[in-house]
Design a protein around this motif. Structure first.
Motif, PDB file in Angstrom:
ATOM      1  N   GLN A   1       0.837  -1.202   0.000  1.00 34.00           N
ATOM      2  CA  GLN A   1       0.000   0.000   0.000  1.00 34.00           C
ATOM      3  C   GLN A   1       0.877   1.259   0.000  1.00 34.00           C
ATOM      4  O   GLN A   1       0.633   2.191  -0.770  1.00 34.00           O
ATOM      5  CB  GLN A   1      -0.946   0.007   1.211  1.00 34.00           C
ATOM      6  CG  GLN A   1      -1.860   1.245   1.194  1.00 34.00           C
ATOM      7  CD  GLN A   1      -2.891   1.253   2.308  1.00 34.00           C
ATOM      8  OE1 GLN A   1      -3.278   0.200   2.826  1.00 34.00           O
ATOM      9  NE2 GLN A   1      -3.356   2.438   2.689  1.00 34.00           N
ATOM     10  N   ALA A   2       1.913   1.269   0.843  1.00 33.24           N
ATOM     11  CA  ALA A   2       2.804   2.441   0.899  1.00 33.24           C
ATOM     12  C   ALA A   2       3.545   2.621  -0.430  1.00 33.24           C
ATOM     13  O   ALA A   2       3.693   3.744  -0.922  1.00 33.24           O
ATOM     14  CB  ALA A   2       3.800   2.287   2.048  1.00 33.24           C
ATOM     15  N   PHE A   3       3.996   1.521  -1.029  1.00 31.89           N
ATOM     16  CA  PHE A   3       4.686   1.560  -2.328  1.00 31.89           C
ATOM     17  C   PHE A   3       3.794   2.182  -3.398  1.00 31.89           C
ATOM     18  O   PHE A   3       4.216   3.067  -4.144  1.00 31.89           O
ATOM     19  CB  PHE A   3       5.080   0.129  -2.706  1.00 31.89           C
ATOM     20  CG  PHE A   3       5.705  -0.036  -4.072  1.00 31.89           C
ATOM     21  CD1 PHE A   3       7.064   0.121  -4.246  1.00 31.89           C
ATOM     22  CD2 PHE A   3       4.933  -0.393  -5.167  1.00 31.89           C
ATOM     23  CE1 PHE A   3       7.654  -0.049  -5.500  1.00 31.89           C
ATOM     24  CE2 PHE A   3       5.511  -0.574  -6.418  1.00 31.89           C
ATOM     25  CZ  PHE A   3       6.874  -0.397  -6.588  1.00 31.89           C
ATOM     26  N   LEU A   4       2.530   1.747  -3.442  1.00 29.17           N
ATOM     27  CA  LEU A   4       1.608   2.250  -4.465  1.00 29.17           C
ATOM     28  C   LEU A   4       1.180   3.691  -4.184  1.00 29.17           C
ATOM     29  O   LEU A   4       0.851   4.439  -5.105  1.00 29.17           O
ATOM     30  CB  LEU A   4       0.382   1.341  -4.562  1.00 29.17           C
ATOM     31  CG  LEU A   4       0.654  -0.076  -5.094  1.00 29.17           C
ATOM     32  CD1 LEU A   4      -0.589  -0.947  -4.979  1.00 29.17           C
ATOM     33  CD2 LEU A   4       1.150  -0.045  -6.534  1.00 29.17           C
ATOM     34  N   GLU A   5       1.189   4.096  -2.916  1.00 34.72           N
ATOM     35  CA  GLU A   5       0.851   5.485  -2.579  1.00 34.72           C
ATOM     36  C   GLU A   5       1.984   6.447  -2.936  1.00 34.72           C
ATOM     37  O   GLU A   5       1.728   7.574  -3.357  1.00 34.72           O
ATOM     38  CB  GLU A   5       0.580   5.613  -1.076  1.00 34.72           C
ATOM     39  CG  GLU A   5      -0.752   5.052  -0.631  1.00 34.72           C
ATOM     40  CD  GLU A   5      -0.880   5.006   0.889  1.00 34.72           C
ATOM     41  OE1 GLU A   5      -2.017   4.874   1.370  1.00 34.72           O
ATOM     42  OE2 GLU A   5       0.150   5.078   1.611  1.00 34.72           O
ATOM     43  N   TYR A   6       3.229   6.008  -2.741  1.00 36.27           N
ATOM     44  CA  TYR A   6       4.359   6.928  -2.801  1.00 36.27           C
ATOM     45  C   TYR A   6       5.121   6.924  -4.122  1.00 36.27           C
ATOM     46  O   TYR A   6       6.035   7.720  -4.300  1.00 36.27           O
ATOM     47  CB  TYR A   6       5.323   6.659  -1.634  1.00 36.27           C
ATOM     48  CG  TYR A   6       4.925   7.449  -0.418  1.00 36.27           C
ATOM     49  CD1 TYR A   6       5.445   8.716  -0.203  1.00 36.27           C
ATOM     50  CD2 TYR A   6       3.985   6.964   0.484  1.00 36.27           C
ATOM     51  CE1 TYR A   6       5.060   9.473   0.885  1.00 36.27           C
ATOM     52  CE2 TYR A   6       3.587   7.718   1.579  1.00 36.27           C
ATOM     53  CZ  TYR A   6       4.131   8.979   1.777  1.00 36.27           C
ATOM     54  OH  TYR A   6       3.739   9.733   2.847  1.00 36.27           O
ATOM     55  N   LEU A   7       4.759   6.027  -5.053  1.00 34.10           N
ATOM     56  CA  LEU A   7       5.448   5.995  -6.341  1.00 34.10           C
ATOM     57  C   LEU A   7       4.432   6.066  -7.465  1.00 34.10           C
ATOM     58  O   LEU A   7       3.500   5.254  -7.521  1.00 34.10           O
ATOM     59  CB  LEU A   7       6.303   4.729  -6.446  1.00 34.10           C
ATOM     60  CG  LEU A   7       7.511   4.750  -5.495  1.00 34.10           C
ATOM     61  CD1 LEU A   7       8.080   3.368  -5.299  1.00 34.10           C
ATOM     62  CD2 LEU A   7       8.587   5.715  -5.988  1.00 34.10           C
TER      63      LEU A   7
END
Length: 506
Positions: free
Chosen positions: A274-280
């Motif tokens: 989730q963090a990967f898809l939010e921040y990139l």
């Protein structure tokens, strides 16, 4: 504007945005009562006719993007993006469609609060690939690993500055965008007697387990001015590997690491994803959860971004004879099908792990190679199938790019040296780390016949970035001849090794 109104309306409809009157906003005065931009701006997955832009604000607000193709914001088209809030950690992305090939675009991002007041704005740019233009890009991996974070004494993450200075069309981050499992402390003692100093935040003080801690890792990297400046100017193409979650993980794994209170890796991986898809910024064309994808850069290049983490089987013992998933059947078939259908001169296979370099996980196998001579076994079987299908379906000019092993190398694979021989010769180029401990070199596995033509590794294991042995690769494709020139470079951008590859024609 070179964009037609119809195309931009299509773009804004896709984004769930509404097209408003072009606006004029020049002064970028940061006011505390207005939405700020603490993490900069980014673009990603830029193809011939599409892109995604990204930013993060500090309160609930709506993203506003001004887009122009001539650097004149008084003629910009204004696009309204999504409203963001704490559920997205105040991040927002806006897909742009209907762009023109071979065009430089400038964009400005700000956020509007509930009263329609715009806050801080930042400007960035990207260029769409065109038919008669050359193409260049950089790639590397491994950011903020082994406890080496942002060190102001060496100018922060200096290799990002060196990459930026090559003026590339895009940046391929080959995985380990963060090190969620590596705490960053204020000082690190180095074996040579020096002390490495880090900028620190509370969120990087322990291994990441909560969603907030995973997000905090991305926020940490975006404190670095070199990183922010590159991202505003150069589109990113992001992959994910293990350290976005934790070292050497695989689905279904249960941890025995005492640092973790949550032992179920599947729970941690869901938060980390989730963090990967939010921040990139990236295109989620086949559903939000699929990270592997093909990004087209026109007639010269297609990039196939693999995901060697989500679909893998448990890390096997080296002597495993039967098949163990690495890509998984669906992704392996996708790669063969898409590469065979590609009309681009070059097919870059962006692989987050190397093929013939041995990467152990204790007594188990973490990457593809099992270190044993003889016929393929374990994960090698799946790669053997892909390589033989490439040969059978006449996939020409495939080059594999990777990072992961924390040293630079140029490996050439040839069936005349191999145990498994049903494939065409190919190159695999290895770069990284960009800001982490340097190691290597690792042993090569003979199954696919690799030869290390060039290697540059650490002077001692876990050498810090201050030692200068941080590496990235730079590729330039000549629009006239199609020649693919690759160079491996160090922290300062110094060329260590270079190679021209002439395309084979069908």
């Amino acid at each position: 504007m070179n964009l037609s109104r119809r195309q931009l309306l299509a773009a804004s409809t896709v984004a769930g945005a509404t097209l408003a009157v072009p606006g004029v906003a020049n002064a970028n005065v940061v006011r505390r009562d207005r939405p700020g931009l603490p993490s900069g701006i980014m673009s990603g997955d830029v193809s011939t006719n599409s892109a995604v832009v990204w930013s993060r604000t500090d309160r609930r607000a709506r993203m506003v993007v001004d887009l122009t193709s001539n650097g004149r914001f008084d003629r910009a088209v204004r696009l309204h993006g999504p409203v963001t809030g704490p559920d997205q950690d105040f991040t927002a992305q806006l897909p742009l469609k209907g762009l023109r090939p071979g065009q430089r675009y400038d964009y400005r991002i700000a956020f509007e609060d509930a009263w329609g007041r715009r806050g801080e704005s930042l400007e960035g740019s990207f260029s769409t690939p065109g038919r008669n233009r050359g193409l260049s890009f950089v790639w590397t991996g491994d950011t903020a690993g082994q406890g080496f974070g942002i060190n102001p004494e060496i100018g922060g993450m200096a290799a990002y500055k060196a990459m930026h200075e090559t003026r590339p069309d895009f940046f391929l981050h080959s995985g380990d965008n963060i090190y969620a499992d590596g705490p960053i402390e204020a000082e690190v003692a180095i074996p040579d007697g020096t002390v490495w100093k880090n900028v620190v935040t509370e969120e990087v003080s322990k291994v990441a387990e909560t969603l907030a801690e995973y997000r905090g890792r991305y926020k940490y990297n975006l404190l670095d001015e070199n990183v922010k400046s590159l991202y505003a100017d150069v589109p990113i193409l992001s992959q994910w590997d293990d350290h976005e979650t934790l070292n050497n993980w695989y689905p279904g794994e249960i941890l025995t690491d005492d640092r973790y209170t949550e032992k179920r890796v599947d729970v941690l991986a869901q938060r980390s994803r989730q963090a990967f898809l939010e921040y990139l910024p990236m295109v989620h064309s086949a559903g939000r959860n699929r990270i592997y994808r093909r990004v087209s850069y026109g007639p010269l290049l297609d990039v196939f971004c693999l995901d060697m983490r989500t679909y893998r089987g448990a890390n096997p013992v080296p002597s495993t004879v039967g098949p163990v998933a690495m890509l998984g059947a669906e992704q392996a078939e996708w790669l063969v099908r898409e590469a065979a259908a590609s009309k681009a001169t070059w097919k870059v296979i962006a692989s987050d792990m190397p093929l013939g370099i041995l990467v152990p996980d204790g007594d188990l196998i973490e990457a593809v190679a099992n270190g044993l001579p003889g016929a393929p076994g374990g994960r090698e079987l799946e790669i053997a199938w892909v390589l033989s299908q490439f040969k059978k379906r006449k996939v020409r000019n495939a080059v594999w790019l990777t990072a992961d092993v924390h040293y630079a190398a140029a490996n050439h694979y040839d069936p005349s040296r191999a145990t498994f021989t049903d494939f065409d010769p190919f190159w695999e180029f290895v770069a990284g780390p960009v800001n982490a401990g340097t190691f290597g070199p690792n042993a090569l596995d003979p199954t696919f016949g690799p030869e290390a033509v060039f290697v540059k590794a650490a002077d001692f294991p876990n050498q810090p970035p201050s030692g200068g042995n941080q590496f990235f690769g730079y590729v330039e494709i000549d629009p006239r001849t199609g020649v693919f020139t690759v160079s491996l470079r160090n922290l300062f951008g110094k060329v260590l090794w270079t190679k021209d590859i002439t395309p084979a024609h069908h």
